[in-house]
Design an enzyme around this catalytic site. Sequence first.
Site, PDB file in Angstrom:
ATOM      1  N   ASN A   1       0.853  -1.191   0.000  1.00 57.22           N
ATOM      2  CA  ASN A   1       0.000   0.000   0.000  1.00 57.22           C
ATOM      3  C   ASN A   1       0.882   1.231   0.000  1.00 57.22           C
ATOM      4  O   ASN A   1       1.741   1.401   0.873  1.00 57.22           O
ATOM      5  CB  ASN A   1      -0.908  -0.009   1.242  1.00 57.22           C
ATOM      6  CG  ASN A   1      -1.832   1.207   1.274  1.00 57.22           C
ATOM      7  OD1 ASN A   1      -1.381   2.340   1.415  1.00 57.22           O
ATOM      8  ND2 ASN A   1      -3.129   0.965   1.141  1.00 57.22           N
TER       9      ASN A   1
ATOM     10  N   SER B   1      -4.956  -0.203  -3.080  1.00 59.91           N
ATOM     11  CA  SER B   1      -5.367   1.134  -2.688  1.00 59.91           C
ATOM     12  C   SER B   1      -6.589   0.965  -1.794  1.00 59.91           C
ATOM     13  O   SER B   1      -7.519   0.228  -2.129  1.00 59.91           O
ATOM     14  CB  SER B   1      -5.682   1.990  -3.912  1.00 59.91           C
ATOM     15  OG  SER B   1      -5.767   3.352  -3.510  1.00 59.91           O
ATOM     16  N   GLU B   2      -6.579   1.631  -0.656  1.00 54.78           N
ATOM     17  CA  GLU B   2      -7.529   1.299   0.407  1.00 54.78           C
ATOM     18  C   GLU B   2      -8.965   1.694   0.067  1.00 54.78           C
ATOM     19  O   GLU B   2      -9.897   1.307   0.774  1.00 54.78           O
ATOM     20  CB  GLU B   2      -7.100   1.916   1.745  1.00 54.78           C
ATOM     21  CG  GLU B   2      -7.082   3.430   1.800  1.00 54.78           C
ATOM     22  CD  GLU B   2      -5.722   4.008   1.439  1.00 54.78           C
ATOM     23  OE1 GLU B   2      -4.951   3.343   0.708  1.00 54.78           O
ATOM     24  OE2 GLU B   2      -5.437   5.139   1.881  1.00 54.78           O
ATOM     25  N   ASN B   3      -9.168   2.426  -1.025  1.00 51.23           N
ATOM     26  CA  ASN B   3     -10.551   2.692  -1.423  1.00 51.23           C
ATOM     27  C   ASN B   3     -11.188   1.492  -2.115  1.00 51.23           C
ATOM     28  O   ASN B   3     -12.390   1.513  -2.380  1.00 51.23           O
ATOM     29  CB  ASN B   3     -10.646   3.946  -2.310  1.00 51.23           C
ATOM     30  CG  ASN B   3      -9.788   3.845  -3.549  1.00 51.23           C
ATOM     31  OD1 ASN B   3      -8.657   3.368  -3.485  1.00 51.23           O
ATOM     32  ND2 ASN B   3     -10.326   4.279  -4.671  1.00 51.23           N
TER      33      ASN B   3
ATOM     34  N   SER C   1     -11.577  -3.888   2.452  1.00 47.98           N
ATOM     35  CA  SER C   1     -10.259  -3.314   2.238  1.00 47.98           C
ATOM     36  C   SER C   1      -9.496  -3.168   3.555  1.00 47.98           C
ATOM     37  O   SER C   1      -8.324  -3.532   3.666  1.00 47.98           O
ATOM     38  CB  SER C   1     -10.400  -1.942   1.564  1.00 47.98           C
ATOM     39  OG  SER C   1      -9.136  -1.385   1.311  1.00 47.98           O
TER      40      SER C   1
END
Lengths: 233, 233, 219, 219
Positions: free
Chosen positions: C23, C46-48, C88
Amino acid sequence: MISKVIHNLDEALDGLEDNMTVMFGGFGLCGIPENSIAAIRKKGTKNLTCISNNAGIDGFGLGLLLENHQIKKMISSYVGENDEFERQMLSGELEVELIPQGTLAERCRAAGSGIPAFFTPAGHGTEVAKDKEVRVFNGKPHILEHAFNASFAFVKAWKGDETGNLIFKGTARNFNPSMAMAGKITVAEVEELLPAGSLEPNAIHIPGVFIHRIFKGSVFEKRIEQRTVSKHN
Amino acid sequence: MISKVIHNLDEALDGLEDNMTVMFGGFGLCGIPENSIAAIRKKGTKNLTCISNNAGIDGFGLGLLLENHQIKKMISSYVGENDEFERQMLSGELEVELIPQGTLAERCRAAGSGIPAFFTPAGHGTEVAKDKEVRVFNGKPHILEHAFNASFAFVKAWKGDETGNLIFKGTARNFNPSMAMAGKITVAEVEELLPAGSLEPNAIHIPGVFIHRIFKGSVFEKRIEQRTVSKHN
Amino acid sequence: MALDKNGIAKRIAKELKDGWYVNLGIGIPTLVANYVQDDIKVEFQSENGILGMGPFPLEGEEDADLINAGKQTITSLPGSSFFDSSMSFAMIRSKKIQLTVLGAMEVSDQGDIANWKIPGKMVKGMGGAMDLVASAENIIVAMQHTNRKGDSKLLEKCTLPITGLNCVKKIVTDLAVLEVHSELGFVLRERAPGVSVEEIVSKTIGKLFVPDNVPEMSI
Amino acid sequence: MALDKNGIAKRIAKELKDGWYVNLGIGIPTLVANYVQDDIKVEFQSENGILGMGPFPLEGEEDADLINAGKQTITSLPGSSFFDSSMSFAMIRSKKIQLTVLGAMEVSDQGDIANWKIPGKMVKGMGGAMDLVASAENIIVAMQHTNRKGDSKLLEKCTLPITGLNCVKKIVTDLAVLEVHSELGFVLRERAPGVSVEEIVSKTIGKLFVPDNVPEMSI
C-alpha cells in the site's frame, strides 16, 4: 517469481503439523474442501482442532478424518448425522465445542479482519454465555466473542485464478469466504483454475491477497446429504 | 404487491426529516448518490448529521448540501478540497468529527450486521482514542468502537434489480455496500434498473433484503476529482 | 547530494520483495510504483477498494469509477479485484499487506509517527493512515529529513498529534536510510550519495545510533 | 380437532405479510412455504446463504451446490441472491428478516425458548437457532402443544437448556394460537377447530390468560 499455484498436495499441506487449529469451509457436505481433506487423511496429521460448521458424515467430509482419529476437538454449530462422531464424543475421545452458527461465522470474519473481539446478542442467557463478558447496548444484553486463531484454513471455491482470486457458486459459498480471510495459511481448492485476468474483477468474492496456495482439485464428488425433489407434473 | 421501485424522488426521501443522521456512500466523488443528494438539496432538509468518507467539493457532491447550509455535522475520515467546508468549519457553523477510514467502514458494517461494538487497533494512542475503552489483545492495545445509527443511507450502485439486489462497479463500490447494510431506510440509486432475475445471483454484492427503495438515477455526471493520465507513446 | 523525490522512491523500491502486497500513500510513496524491479511482481493495494492497481490511464481512457485513494484516475491490471471499504480495511488490519509506505511530518526514535494534523491549520483528516499504521507490520516512511524551516523531522518525541505509536520500522529520507530500534532509537544504515554522517547527525534530533560503517546508498 | 403439521403450517402462513423476508426452521416451519397466499410475495431466507429460496428441484435437477439450512436440495427463484455465512447472519442480527418460524421443545410464559439440547441425549448443536432467536423481532414457534408423553410444552420456566430469553412472540400449536405478553404470560387467541378452551387450559402449565372470547381458527 513466486507462484501461489501448487501442483501436488504435499505442497498444499506443507507446514501442517499435529496439534494445530485448522478451519474447513463448507456447510454440511456442500462446498467442503474434499481434496484437502483427502490429503490430510493421507498425511495422517493428528490431534487437530477443527473449526467447521459441521463434522461431515460417516465416510465423507470430516468423517474421513474422524474415523482415522486425526481430530482431537471439533468447534462447530451442528454435528449430527455421524455415528463415528457420536461414538467418539460419548466415549470422551473427541472434544466438542458448540457455537451459534452466526457467531462461528463472525469469529472467522473477525479473524480475517483484524478485529480481535466483538459483541453479539447471540447466546445471551444460554450456556454459550458462560464465563463471557456481558454488556448492554441499546437496552439489550450482548456477549463478547473473540476472533479465532487458525494456523490453516482449507476452502473450496468454484473458480479461482493464479493470483488467488476466488468465486464461489450457490450455497457452496457459506463459510468459505470468512475462513479464507482467517487462515494464517489459506489453501484454496477450485474446480476451475484460470490465468490472472480471466475473472471479472467486480465479481470476485475473495481477493487473492487472502489466499496463499491454490490448486485445481482432481476430484469433486459433491455428495448430497438430503436429496429432496419436487414431483414432475 | 409492495414494490421497492420508486418513480419520483419525493418518494425516495419520504420520512427524511431535519436533524436526522444520514449516510452517503462514495469515496471522493466516486460512487456518490448524485441524484439523492440533488433531491435532498431541493427538499431543503436541515441540520443533517452526515456520515460520509468525504464532504464533496465546492458545487458538487455533499458540497451542494453544505453551501445550502443543510449540514450540521460531518462524520468523515478526510475532508479536504472544499473551500465552503473550510469556511463553515472555521467559523464554527459546521461540526466535524474525524474518524479513521477503516473504523468508519467497520462501524457502518457493524451497524448493518447487528454488532453493536468491536475492538480495533486503529487510533490507539491518538486523540481518536480519547475517552474510549482500551483493551489489550495479543499484547496489543485496541480501542472499543461502536456501530453507527443512521436513519437513512443513500447509496449508488451500477446495476440493481426490482428486489433491491445491487452490483457495484470498480472502486465506485467503496462505502456503498456497508452503508447499504446500515441504513434503517436504505435508498439505492442505480445506473441500470432491471427486472428480478436479470442479475447473476452469485455476482450480487448486496442482497435486496438491505434495500428499501430503489430507483434509476436520471443523471450521473460522475465528475473526476484528479484527472491523472499516462502519456501515449 | 541529497536525493530528490524520485531518488527516495527508487531507494524504497529496492525494499520490495517478490509476491508482496503493498500500500502506497499519497505523495512520494506513490512514485515507488514507477521503480519496481523487473524480476519481481508486487501487487498494489489502494484502500478505497482495489488490488492490482495499474498506472494512470492513457488520455481519454479515464474512468470516473476507477480511482485510487488519492482520488487519481488509475487502471487495473490482470488479476486485479475490487472490493468494498470494510473488506479493504479487513485485509489491512489482518496484516495481509506486506508493506505500507507513507509520508510523515514527524517520526520519533520510538517509531511514533505524526502525519495527519497541524494544530492551528485546517485539519483535513487522517483518511486511512491511522488504520494502516496501527496494523501494518512493515512500515516505511518516505519524507524529507528536515522541514521547510530546516528543522529535523526525526525527533525524540513527536510534537504534532500522533497518527500511531511504535509502528515505523524504517525511514528513507533525502539524506539517509534509518531503521528504528526499540533500544537504540534511529539506526543510521545508509547515507545518500555524497552526504556525510556529520550532516545527518546534525539534522537528526532523536536518539541516533551510528554504526562504524555507514555505506552510501546504491540506487 | 387438533391440527396436523400441515394445519399448523397453514395457520402460520396467514401471518405472512406482503414484502416480508422470512426464515423458516427445520420441520413444521419448512411446510409454511407451501401455503403462502397468492396475493402476497415473501422471500425465504436460508441462513446457509440464500435469499429467494424456491421449492425442491425436479428429480434429476438437484444441484449439490444449492441446499437449504436443513441440507435439502432446493432451487432459487428469480431475484434470488447467494452470500456467505457472515453476511447471512449480518442480515439476521441487523433485523432485516421480518419473521422467523421455528420449532421448540419448550416455551416459557416469558417467551423463553428451549430447542437445542436434551441433557443425557446426544447433543447435535444449536446451528443458527441462537443467533436467530437473539435478534429476530418477530418469532413464531410452531410445535405440538404437548410432548410424546402428553406433558405440556408451554411452561412457567423452561426445564431444558435455553436457546434464547424473552424472544418468542407467538406460538401456533396443534391446539391453539397463543401470544406471549410480558405481564399476562401466554394469551390464548385462537382454538383449533373443535378444541375446547378447557382442553388447552388443561394442557398448558405456564401462566395462561384466557380472554372472554377465544374464536376458532379459520385456516
